[in-house]
Every structure is written in structure tokens, then in C-alpha cells.
Design a protein around this motif. Sequence first.
Motif, mmCIF file in Angstrom:
data_model
loop_
_atom_site.group_PDB
_atom_site.id
_atom_site.type_symbol
_atom_site.label_atom_id
_atom_site.label_comp_id
_atom_site.label_asym_id
_atom_site.label_seq_id
_atom_site.Cartn_x
_atom_site.Cartn_y
_atom_site.Cartn_z
ATOM 1 N N MET A 1 -26.005 -7.092 -37.028
ATOM 2 C CA MET A 1 -26.819 -7.969 -36.201
ATOM 3 C C MET A 1 -28.119 -8.261 -36.941
ATOM 4 N N GLN A 2 -28.640 -9.452 -36.692
ATOM 5 C CA GLN A 2 -29.873 -9.867 -37.347
ATOM 6 C C GLN A 2 -31.070 -9.767 -36.408
ATOM 7 N N VAL A 3 -32.246 -9.717 -37.002
ATOM 8 C CA VAL A 3 -33.498 -9.625 -36.255
ATOM 9 C C VAL A 3 -33.638 -10.815 -35.297
ATOM 10 N N SER A 4 -33.168 -11.980 -35.695
ATOM 11 C CA SER A 4 -33.278 -13.160 -34.831
ATOM 12 C C SER A 4 -32.589 -12.931 -33.485
ATOM 13 N N ILE A 5 -31.483 -12.193 -33.480
ATOM 14 C CA ILE A 5 -30.778 -11.895 -32.234
ATOM 15 C C ILE A 5 -31.599 -10.951 -31.366
ATOM 16 N N VAL A 6 -32.247 -9.978 -31.996
ATOM 17 C CA VAL A 6 -33.122 -9.053 -31.257
ATOM 18 C C VAL A 6 -34.254 -9.841 -30.607
#
Length: 144
Positions: A1-6
Motif C-alpha cells: 500500500m502507498q502513502v497516498s492511500i493512507v
Amino acid sequence: MQVSIVLQGKGAEVVTVKPRDQVAAVLAVLAEHHIGAVIVSADGQRIDGICSERDIVRALAGHGAAVLDATVDSLMTTRVVTCQPDTTVEELMATMTDHRIRHVPVVVEGSLAGVVSIGDVVKDRIAALEHETQVLHDYIANPF
């Protein structure tokens, strides 16, 4: 998962203070927003530094209560570790561990786009593990 999803899950709102704000005012901002660090920025976009509870405690231990009247730029961390929206959560965890930090600003083309805390990372990992557990449970209960 990427930071953008967080960031999509938690929102991209970032609490900032100005470099010349008094430390006592910064403490009030931290308490008001229930956060452990604040981005120091003269314009709300460019990162001048970061000031955490830890920075303030260390300054208080070294200089006493007079620190409360000082400006935040006198004690903030100026070498700020940042990440990009496409940074993976695994990379971010390694960065946080290696640098012993709990808050990482997210930057896009030199502008502040969000902040990810260790709490956000832990929440993400717990959700991923719960999902994995549910998938395994469903597979065991209904293998075909």
C-alpha cells in the motif's frame, strides 16, 4: 500500500505554525488538535521545520521554562525527513525506524500534501492484518 492511500483514509489536513510563533502557543496547538508534532511553515506549503513534543521537552530540560517564551524556530528540527505519495507503507515504516521519528510530512513537488504519523501506519497495518485473517478464515471455512 502507498502513502497516498493512507492519506485518503485520514485526510490531507495539515496543522502548521509559523517559525516566529512562541513555543507556548505551539503547545496549545498540539493540545487543541491532539497531535504530537506540528509542521513549521511560513507559508503553509514549504516546510521550514517540524516541532514535536519531544523537541519541546528536550528544550525544557535543557533551558527551563524560559523556552515557552522562545520562538519555535529556535528549537524545531530543520532537517525534516519527508516522503512522497507513492512511497510504500513498508518503506515509510523503515524510514521511521531508521530515523527514530514518528511524523513524516508528505511532499508533492516541494509542497506540503499531508503528514503521516506512526499511529496512521499502525492503523493501516492492523487493518491489513485483519483483512488477511478474514480471507484465510473464509478460505478455511469454504475452500471451494
